[in-house]
Design a protein around this motif. Structure first.
Motif, PDB file in Angstrom:
ATOM      1  N   THR A 222    -115.639  -5.361  54.271  1.00  0.00           N
ATOM      2  CA  THR A 222    -116.634  -4.829  55.203  1.00  0.00           C
ATOM      3  C   THR A 222    -117.890  -5.677  55.324  1.00  0.00           C
ATOM      4  OG1 THR A 222    -117.592  -3.443  53.455  1.00  0.00           O
ATOM      5  CG2 THR A 222    -115.852  -2.466  54.807  1.00  0.00           C
ATOM      6  N   GLY A 223    -118.106  -6.637  54.430  1.00  0.00           N
ATOM      7  CA  GLY A 223    -119.317  -7.459  54.471  1.00  0.00           C
ATOM      8  C   GLY A 223    -119.003  -8.934  54.346  1.00  0.00           C
ATOM      9  N   GLN A 224    -120.045  -9.744  54.352  1.00  0.00           N
ATOM     10  CA  GLN A 224    -119.882 -11.196  54.311  1.00  0.00           C
ATOM     11  C   GLN A 224    -120.598 -11.835  53.123  1.00  0.00           C
ATOM     12  OE1 GLN A 224    -121.488 -11.902  58.226  1.00  0.00           O
ATOM     13  NE2 GLN A 224    -119.470 -11.985  59.166  1.00  0.00           N
ATOM     14  N   GLU A 225    -121.178 -11.007  52.271  1.00  0.00           N
ATOM     15  CA  GLU A 225    -121.978 -11.537  51.165  1.00  0.00           C
ATOM     16  C   GLU A 225    -121.152 -12.339  50.168  1.00  0.00           C
ATOM     17  OE1 GLU A 225    -121.958  -8.423  52.161  1.00  0.00           O
ATOM     18  OE2 GLU A 225    -123.931  -8.181  53.113  1.00  0.00           O
ATOM     19  N   LEU A 226    -119.882 -11.981  50.007  1.00  0.00           N
ATOM     20  CA  LEU A 226    -119.041 -12.638  49.006  1.00  0.00           C
ATOM     21  C   LEU A 226    -118.096 -13.677  49.608  1.00  0.00           C
ATOM     22  CD1 LEU A 226    -118.125  -9.482  46.884  1.00  0.00           C
ATOM     23  CD2 LEU A 226    -119.783 -11.262  46.319  1.00  0.00           C
TER      24      LEU A 226
ATOM     25  N   GLY B  66    -115.441   5.440  48.402  1.00  0.00           N
ATOM     26  CA  GLY B  66    -115.442   5.067  47.000  1.00  0.00           C
ATOM     27  C   GLY B  66    -114.402   5.755  46.141  1.00  0.00           C
ATOM     28  N   GLN B  67    -113.629   6.653  46.720  1.00  0.00           N
ATOM     29  CA  GLN B  67    -112.641   7.387  45.930  1.00  0.00           C
ATOM     30  C   GLN B  67    -111.303   6.657  45.840  1.00  0.00           C
ATOM     31  OE1 GLN B  67    -113.213  10.410  44.182  1.00  0.00           O
ATOM     32  NE2 GLN B  67    -115.275   9.657  44.638  1.00  0.00           N
ATOM     33  N   THR B  68    -110.862   6.095  46.934  1.00  0.00           N
ATOM     34  CA  THR B  68    -109.585   5.370  46.960  1.00  0.00           C
ATOM     35  C   THR B  68    -109.736   4.148  47.863  1.00  0.00           C
ATOM     36  OG1 THR B  68    -108.659   6.411  48.949  1.00  0.00           O
ATOM     37  CG2 THR B  68    -108.399   7.606  46.880  1.00  0.00           C
ATOM     38  N   GLY B  69    -108.726   3.285  47.856  1.00  0.00           N
ATOM     39  CA  GLY B  69    -108.720   2.150  48.772  1.00  0.00           C
ATOM     40  C   GLY B  69    -107.911   2.435  50.025  1.00  0.00           C
ATOM     41  N   THR B  70    -107.577   3.713  50.240  1.00  0.00           N
ATOM     42  CA  THR B  70    -106.696   4.065  51.354  1.00  0.00           C
ATOM     43  C   THR B  70    -107.280   3.669  52.702  1.00  0.00           C
ATOM     44  OG1 THR B  70    -105.795   5.911  50.093  1.00  0.00           O
ATOM     45  CG2 THR B  70    -105.438   5.942  52.467  1.00  0.00           C
ATOM     46  N   ALA B  71    -108.557   3.997  52.923  1.00  0.00           N
ATOM     47  CA  ALA B  71    -109.178   3.687  54.215  1.00  0.00           C
ATOM     48  C   ALA B  71    -109.187   2.179  54.460  1.00  0.00           C
ATOM     49  CB  ALA B  71    -110.589   4.250  54.264  1.00  0.00           C
ATOM     50  N   ARG B  72    -109.487   1.417  53.414  1.00  0.00           N
ATOM     51  CA  ARG B  72    -109.472  -0.047  53.567  1.00  0.00           C
ATOM     52  C   ARG B  72    -108.075  -0.543  53.905  1.00  0.00           C
ATOM     53  NH1 ARG B  72    -107.961  -3.526  49.802  1.00  0.00           N
ATOM     54  NH2 ARG B  72    -108.441  -2.098  48.092  1.00  0.00           N
ATOM     55  N   ARG B  73    -107.077  -0.025  53.229  1.00  0.00           N
ATOM     56  CA  ARG B  73    -105.709  -0.486  53.512  1.00  0.00           C
ATOM     57  C   ARG B  73    -105.262  -0.071  54.911  1.00  0.00           C
ATOM     58  NH1 ARG B  73    -105.573  -0.066  47.933  1.00  0.00           N
ATOM     59  NH2 ARG B  73    -105.079   2.153  47.860  1.00  0.00           N
ATOM     60  N   MET B  74    -105.783   1.031  55.431  1.00  0.00           N
ATOM     61  CA  MET B  74    -105.484   1.382  56.824  1.00  0.00           C
ATOM     62  C   MET B  74    -106.065   0.341  57.770  1.00  0.00           C
ATOM     63  SD  MET B  74    -105.982   5.516  56.975  1.00  0.00           S
ATOM     64  CE  MET B  74    -105.632   5.544  58.733  1.00  0.00           C
ATOM     65  N   ARG B  75    -107.298  -0.104  57.488  1.00  0.00           N
ATOM     66  CA  ARG B  75    -107.908  -1.158  58.321  1.00  0.00           C
ATOM     67  C   ARG B  75    -107.125  -2.453  58.184  1.00  0.00           C
ATOM     68  NH1 ARG B  75    -112.597   1.030  55.897  1.00  0.00           N
ATOM     69  NH2 ARG B  75    -112.829  -0.800  54.533  1.00  0.00           N
TER      70      ARG B  75
ATOM     71  N   GLU C  82    -121.120 -18.439  64.911  1.00  0.00           N
ATOM     72  CA  GLU C  82    -121.338 -17.443  63.869  1.00  0.00           C
ATOM     73  C   GLU C  82    -120.016 -16.722  63.615  1.00  0.00           C
ATOM     74  OE1 GLU C  82    -124.205 -16.839  62.130  1.00  0.00           O
ATOM     75  OE2 GLU C  82    -124.918 -18.655  63.139  1.00  0.00           O
ATOM     76  N   ASP C  83    -119.870 -16.130  62.434  1.00  0.00           N
ATOM     77  CA  ASP C  83    -118.644 -15.383  62.147  1.00  0.00           C
ATOM     78  C   ASP C  83    -118.419 -14.306  63.202  1.00  0.00           C
ATOM     79  OD1 ASP C  83    -118.351 -16.921  59.917  1.00  0.00           O
ATOM     80  OD2 ASP C  83    -118.441 -15.287  58.475  1.00  0.00           O
ATOM     81  N   LEU C  84    -117.164 -14.116  63.578  1.00  0.00           N
ATOM     82  CA  LEU C  84    -116.837 -13.086  64.557  1.00  0.00           C
ATOM     83  C   LEU C  84    -117.119 -11.703  63.972  1.00  0.00           C
ATOM     84  CD1 LEU C  84    -113.460 -14.498  65.966  1.00  0.00           C
ATOM     85  CD2 LEU C  84    -115.803 -14.965  66.719  1.00  0.00           C
ATOM     86  N   ASP C  85    -117.483 -10.771  64.838  1.00  0.00           N
ATOM     87  CA  ASP C  85    -117.868  -9.426  64.407  1.00  0.00           C
ATOM     88  C   ASP C  85    -116.614  -8.559  64.259  1.00  0.00           C
ATOM     89  OD1 ASP C  85    -119.450  -7.316  63.663  1.00  0.00           O
ATOM     90  OD2 ASP C  85    -120.142  -6.845  65.695  1.00  0.00           O
ATOM     91  N   LEU C  86    -115.850  -8.834  63.201  1.00  0.00           N
ATOM     92  CA  LEU C  86    -114.585  -8.137  62.970  1.00  0.00           C
ATOM     93  C   LEU C  86    -114.826  -6.746  62.401  1.00  0.00           C
ATOM     94  CD1 LEU C  86    -112.603 -11.044  61.233  1.00  0.00           C
ATOM     95  CD2 LEU C  86    -112.766 -10.530  63.678  1.00  0.00           C
ATOM     96  N   ILE C  87    -113.853  -5.851  62.596  1.00  0.00           N
ATOM     97  CA  ILE C  87    -113.970  -4.498  62.041  1.00  0.00           C
ATOM     98  C   ILE C  87    -113.517  -4.458  60.585  1.00  0.00           C
ATOM     99  CG2 ILE C  87    -113.612  -3.446  64.308  1.00  0.00           C
ATOM    100  CD1 ILE C  87    -110.789  -2.646  63.327  1.00  0.00           C
ATOM    101  N   ALA C  88    -112.900  -5.510  60.116  1.00  0.00           N
ATOM    102  CA  ALA C  88    -112.424  -5.618  58.737  1.00  0.00           C
ATOM    103  C   ALA C  88    -112.237  -7.096  58.423  1.00  0.00           C
ATOM    104  CB  ALA C  88    -111.116  -4.848  58.549  1.00  0.00           C
ATOM    105  N   LEU C  89    -111.848  -7.418  57.172  1.00  0.00           N
ATOM    106  CA  LEU C  89    -111.616  -8.803  56.768  1.00  0.00           C
ATOM    107  C   LEU C  89    -112.819  -9.689  57.080  1.00  0.00           C
ATOM    108  CD1 LEU C  89    -108.697  -7.464  57.430  1.00  0.00           C
ATOM    109  CD2 LEU C  89    -107.879  -9.780  57.438  1.00  0.00           C
ATOM    110  N   ARG C  90    -114.002  -9.149  56.895  1.00  0.00           N
ATOM    111  CA  ARG C  90    -115.221  -9.816  57.361  1.00  0.00           C
ATOM    112  C   ARG C  90    -115.631 -10.991  56.482  1.00  0.00           C
ATOM    113  NH1 ARG C  90    -118.273  -7.384  61.216  1.00  0.00           N
ATOM    114  NH2 ARG C  90    -120.208  -8.186  60.310  1.00  0.00           N
ATOM    115  N   SER C  91    -115.078 -11.083  55.298  1.00  0.00           N
ATOM    116  CA  SER C  91    -115.414 -12.221  54.424  1.00  0.00           C
ATOM    117  C   SER C  91    -114.423 -13.364  54.566  1.00  0.00           C
ATOM    118  CB  SER C  91    -115.472 -11.756  52.960  1.00  0.00           C
ATOM    119  OG  SER C  91    -116.639 -11.016  52.719  1.00  0.00           O
ATOM    120  N   SER C  92    -113.680 -13.400  55.649  1.00  0.00           N
ATOM    121  CA  SER C  92    -112.643 -14.419  55.832  1.00  0.00           C
ATOM    122  C   SER C  92    -113.154 -15.668  56.538  1.00  0.00           C
ATOM    123  CB  SER C  92    -111.457 -13.834  56.603  1.00  0.00           C
ATOM    124  OG  SER C  92    -111.869 -13.337  57.871  1.00  0.00           O
ATOM    125  N   ASN C  93    -114.482 -15.740  56.813  1.00  0.00           N
ATOM    126  CA  ASN C  93    -115.049 -16.902  57.503  1.00  0.00           C
ATOM    127  C   ASN C  93    -114.280 -17.206  58.788  1.00  0.00           C
ATOM    128  OD1 ASN C  93    -117.340 -17.735  55.974  1.00  0.00           O
ATOM    129  ND2 ASN C  93    -115.999 -18.571  54.403  1.00  0.00           N
TER     130      ASN C  93
END
Length: 370
Positions: free
Chosen positions: A26-30, A333-342, A196-207
């Motif tokens: 969700t972010g680009q810091e890392l 913060g409870q599961t990674g389910t939402a992330r895996r859906m994205r 600039e990095d594209l404004d993706l809805i996920a995978l945002r740290s992929s440069n």
């Protein structure tokens, strides 16, 4: 669920990816940390000959490594795919100068390699024309020099600190009947611009960004191949095979999440999960065998079928995870389910997309029937 005995991801890297998977998505810091960490773990050396700085093995081992990373973070696996695919380009090129110039830094993760050949792969399948043009500047001296122009709207692993990107160029002169070429474009060549990095809805740290080249002058020592169609057909199995590793890993993790739920929840879907696990193992085996023995070079339709089938397994697997996770999946913060859906939503659209592959298969079958 059955997984390969090969587990190249270290415990340290596993822990880091699991801890930061949400932030990486969700972010680009890392974003700047992913490539060096994968490099320190030695992942880019898998399937690379030992005499070239690798750890040996076959490309199927690299597919497995991508899958292992994807079990923890699809964004990190996306970066891995871009890097390892570019490395494969250099391995399959006859240009020894390119390998001497960049391979060591690519294997260590110091330099980012960006495939940039999604447009070229679609060109190979007659989906779209090439978007880049090369004009012969002069033939003075030992090496021909070329002026390169054009833009590509979406390339992954364009790490701002240092990258080199592969791109296919058609010849600008109508009198030039030579096939298109593929050049390796360094980030610091005059005329190279990264957005600039594209404004993706996920995978945002992929440069992931757009690349433009305007009047970039490179000589033959930067040319990966002078015959793009023939070369692309040869490297396409590696390009798609490594890409399929992303789907394999994501599906495995979704099925593992199903197996980790309560017995009551699991019982409702265990037959479906078991069937998906068997299908996933079969597709993974067929993928690795086809890439290893070279059958996908002359029979790309079989590879397209596997890519489509793996996407269907991912969709079904994440659906089962959503069912058994229930309301917890909607709590941050409870599961990674939402992330895996994205992450799963990205699988059908990564180039070549499922729509493009299905259209190609329809044309292939129509031609066969005729």
């Amino acid at each position: 669920m059955t997984t390969s005995a090969l587990r190249p991801v270290t415990n340290e890297l596993e822990a880091w990816l699991d801890t930061h998977a949400e932030a990486i998505d969700t972010g680009q810091e890392l974003a700047s940390e992913i490539l060096p960490r994968l490099g320190r773990a030695g992942l880019f050396r898998i399937g690379v000959p030992t005499d070239l700085g690798g750890t040996g093995g076959v490309i199927g081992d690299a597919v497995e490594a991508v899958a292992n990373v994807a079990e923890h973070s699809l964004a990190a696996a996306f970066v891995f795919w871009g890097q390892r695919t570019f490395i494969e380009y250099l391995l399959q090129s006859s240009n020894e100068t390119l390998r001497a110039r960049w391979l060591d830094r690519l294997l260590s993760g110091e330099l980012a390699g960006a495939t940039g050949l999604s447009n070229a792969m679609k060109y190979l399948s007659n989906i779209e024309p090439l978007q880049m043009k090369a004009r012969l500047l002069d033939q003075a001296g030992k090496h021909d020099r070329w002026t390169l122009d054009g833009s590509l709207p979406w390339i992954t692993n364009l790490r701002p600190a240092a990258f080199v990107a592969a791109a296919a160029f058609d010849h600008a002169s109508e009198d030039d009947n030579a096939p298109p070429s593929i050049f390796a474009i360094p980030h610091d060549a005059p005329g190279v611009t990264r957005s600039e990095d594209l404004d993706l809805i996920a995978l945002r740290s992929s440069n992931t960004a757009a690349l433009r080249v305007e009047g970039v002058v490179l000589d033959d020592t930067f040319r990966i191949t002078a015959d793009a169609p023939a070369w692309l057909a040869r490297v396409r199995p590696g390009f798609l095979g490594l890409q399929c590793g992303m789907s394999i890993g994501l599906a495995r993790r979704c099925l593992a999440a199903v197996s980790e739920t309560s017995a009551v929840s699991r019982a409702a879907v265990e037959d479906e999960a078991a069937q998906l696990a068997r299908e996933l193992d079969d597709l993974t085996h067929r993928l690795k065998e086809g890439v290893r023995n070279g059958t996908f070079v002359s029979a790309p339709a079989a590879l397209f079928d596997i890519r489509i089938a793996l996407a269907a397994v991912v969709e079904a697997a994440v659906g089962l995870e959503v069912q058994v996770t229930g309301g917890r999946g909607y709590l941050r913060g409870q599961t990674g389910t939402a992330r895996r859906m994205r992450e799963a939503a990205f699988v059908p659209i990564v180039t070549p997309s499922l729509v493009q592959l299905k259209n190609q298969l329809a044309l292939h079958r129509k031609a066969q029937a005729a």
